[in-house]
Motif scaffolding. Structure first.
Motif, mmCIF file in Angstrom:
data_model
loop_
_atom_site.group_PDB
_atom_site.id
_atom_site.type_symbol
_atom_site.label_atom_id
_atom_site.label_comp_id
_atom_site.label_asym_id
_atom_site.label_seq_id
_atom_site.Cartn_x
_atom_site.Cartn_y
_atom_site.Cartn_z
ATOM 1 N N THR A 153 40.116 47.906 38.856
ATOM 2 C CA THR A 153 41.247 47.007 38.632
ATOM 3 C C THR A 153 41.270 46.477 37.199
ATOM 4 O O THR A 153 42.318 46.106 36.693
ATOM 5 N N ILE A 182 39.610 50.856 42.709
ATOM 6 C CA ILE A 182 40.923 51.063 43.327
ATOM 7 C C ILE A 182 40.838 52.313 44.203
ATOM 8 O O ILE A 182 40.424 53.372 43.739
ATOM 9 N N ILE A 233 45.766 54.999 43.537
ATOM 10 C CA ILE A 233 46.618 54.533 42.443
ATOM 11 C C ILE A 233 47.660 55.621 42.169
ATOM 12 O O ILE A 233 47.365 56.812 42.298
ATOM 13 N N SER A 276 38.203 57.227 43.346
ATOM 14 C CA SER A 276 39.593 56.767 43.435
ATOM 15 C C SER A 276 40.502 57.975 43.514
ATOM 16 O O SER A 276 40.229 59.003 42.900
ATOM 17 N N ASN A 284 49.612 45.371 47.419
ATOM 18 C CA ASN A 284 49.227 44.755 46.151
ATOM 19 C C ASN A 284 50.373 44.881 45.157
ATOM 20 O O ASN A 284 50.789 45.980 44.839
ATOM 21 N N ARG A 334 48.328 46.436 40.504
ATOM 22 C CA ARG A 334 47.206 47.331 40.785
ATOM 23 C C ARG A 334 46.031 47.036 39.847
ATOM 24 O O ARG A 334 44.876 47.204 40.222
ATOM 25 N N GLY A 335 46.343 46.638 38.630
ATOM 26 C CA GLY A 335 45.240 46.411 37.699
ATOM 27 C C GLY A 335 45.669 45.656 36.455
ATOM 28 O O GLY A 335 46.857 45.471 36.199
ATOM 29 N N LEU A 345 43.096 40.173 42.572
ATOM 30 C CA LEU A 345 42.349 41.422 42.411
ATOM 31 C C LEU A 345 40.841 41.190 42.491
ATOM 32 O O LEU A 345 40.088 42.136 42.670
#
Ligand code: ASP
Ligand code: MG
Length: 404
Positions: free
Chosen positions: A180, A192, A195, A238, A250, A253-254, A402
């Motif tokens: 993240t 994650i 993604i 991931s 979410n 995401r990051g 996160l």
């Protein structure tokens, strides 16, 4: 045929021990009845060593010879992998791009894969063999060796997965996935699970160094699922995949960031049509990438201030180009190298109102001043003083839930 493409990066083939481990990983897929195509990068550090040699020979090394030289590292790692697989009783052999062949277009050092001749590899797979293909390289229409840009063995793996209709493409590297944010900066960063290509592209170009951005774009266009995982630990990685496969629970995401930006402000620029174009034209012609741009609305004086960011390494060149640009008039040039860009990335923001407000408010509460803002459909970036970088990443990571 159930084909899997396994790509190994430089650190994953960095020593004899690591290469023996690669053979173990390959064996584990063979046991699961996969047909395995291996794509390898050069042993860690090798490509740099070759590049440095070219510099010692000439400051203006011929581009076609340069590619032939820097592609050489992959020959070593591939033969070592195939040799180890043979040692372990598997049918395996190395393939350099000209032996397949893998055809590329475009300039030396930045070529792109156009087509791959499949027959020989398919026959070898049918016999139960494990082809070990040199990443990063191809040949052009003149039958010369080409390369795909630094980190280009990712692109090789993706395109090989595409042409051979692989079920999966697994990128083995030294990190165990996409996080993240950088776990070195925020210890509460989480891996994650899934993604989207779009988010990964934003994260990659914003500084999360997991894969070569070009190759993520190739994967996106060809709808190839990529699993990024560590060859050092046996842990789930991931998955980079289509948006459709991912929940949007979410919103963000990051959080990604850069540390190598510089900010340039031209004070007192004439506010007339065409001025911005005149400022940026020489930068474009010199391949300097301008990132964030902000221009104030003109005051009654018909003058404005224009601020933009570039990479630190382009700063000297940019400064020179602006100073010698006869087509523009300005009162003062201000340069600030103590800035960083912090971005929140997530497809969820498309459908969720208030994300911008939450971001700005969280930063305000920590007394962090926002200098420049830029946005895209799935990303909001702000420029802050570099000394506030960690604080900014921390607070945003927390704000968007996160933290683990
Ligand atoms: N060996 C090449 C490089 O170092 C390609 C790669 O690592 O993907 O850039
Ligand atoms: Mg590499």
């Amino acid at each position: 045929m159930k084909i899997v493409v396994l790509k190994f990066g430089g650190t994953s083939v960095g020593s004899a021990e690591r290469i023996k481990n690669v053979a173990k990983i390959v064996t584990s897929y063979l046991k699961k009845k996969f047909k395995v195509i291996v794509v390898s990068s050069a042993m860690g550090g090798e490509t740099n060593r070759l590049i440095n040699l070219s510099k010692e020979i000439s400051s203006n090394f011929t581009s076609s010879e340069y590619d032939t030289l820097v592609a050489a590292g992959e020959q070593i790692s591939c033969s070592l992998i195939a040799g180890r697989l043979n040692d372990q009783g598997h049918l395996s052999r190395s393939w350099l791009s000209w032996q397949i062949p893998i055809l590329t277009t475009g300039n030396y050092s930045y070529s792109r894969i156009e087509s791959i001749y499949k027959k020989n590899i398919i026959n070898f797979l049918k016999k139960g063999g494990v082809p070990v293909i040199a990443g990063f390289q191809g040949i052009n229409s003149e039958n010369r060796v080409t390369t795909l840009g630094r980190g280009g063995s990712d692109a090789s793996a993706i395109m090989i997965a595409k042409f051979f209709k692989a079920e999966k493409c697994v990128i083995y590297t030294d990190v165990d996935g996409v996080y993240t944010t950088d776990p070195n900066v925020v210890p509460k960063a989480k891996k994650i699970k899934k993604i989207s290509y779009e988010e990964m592209l934003e994260m990659a170009s914003l500084g999360a160094k997991v894969m070569q951005p070009n190759s993520i774009q190739d994967a996106r266009l060809n709808r190839i699922d990529i699993e990024v995982r560590s060859s050092f630990k046996n842990k789930a990685g991931s998955l980079i995949t289509k948006r459709k496969n991912i929940s949007t629970k979410n919103i963000i995401r990051g959080v990604s960031f850069t540390k190598n930006d510089a900010k340039i402000t031209l004070v007192g620029v004439k506010d007339r049509p065409g001025v911005a174009a005149k400022i940026f034209e020489p930068l474009f012609k010199n391949s300097i990438n301008v990132d964030m741009v902000v221009q104030n609305i003109s005051s009654y004086k018909k003058e404005t201030d224009l601020t933009f960011t570039i990479k630190n390494e382009d700063l000297l060149k940019t400064e020179k180009l602006i100073k010698k640009n006869k087509k523009i008039i300005f009162k003062k040039l201000i340069i600030d190298e103590r800035v960083s860009k912090v971005s929140i990335v997530g497809v969820g923001m498309i459908t969720t109102p208030g994300v911008t407000y939450r971001m700005f408010n969280a930063l305000a509460k920590k007394n962090i001043n926002i200098q420049v803002i830029s946005t895209s459909e799935i990303k909001i970036s702000v420029l802050v003083e570099r000394k506030n970088l960690k604080k900014a990443v921390d607070v945003l990571h927390k704000e968007f839930k996160l933290d683990y």
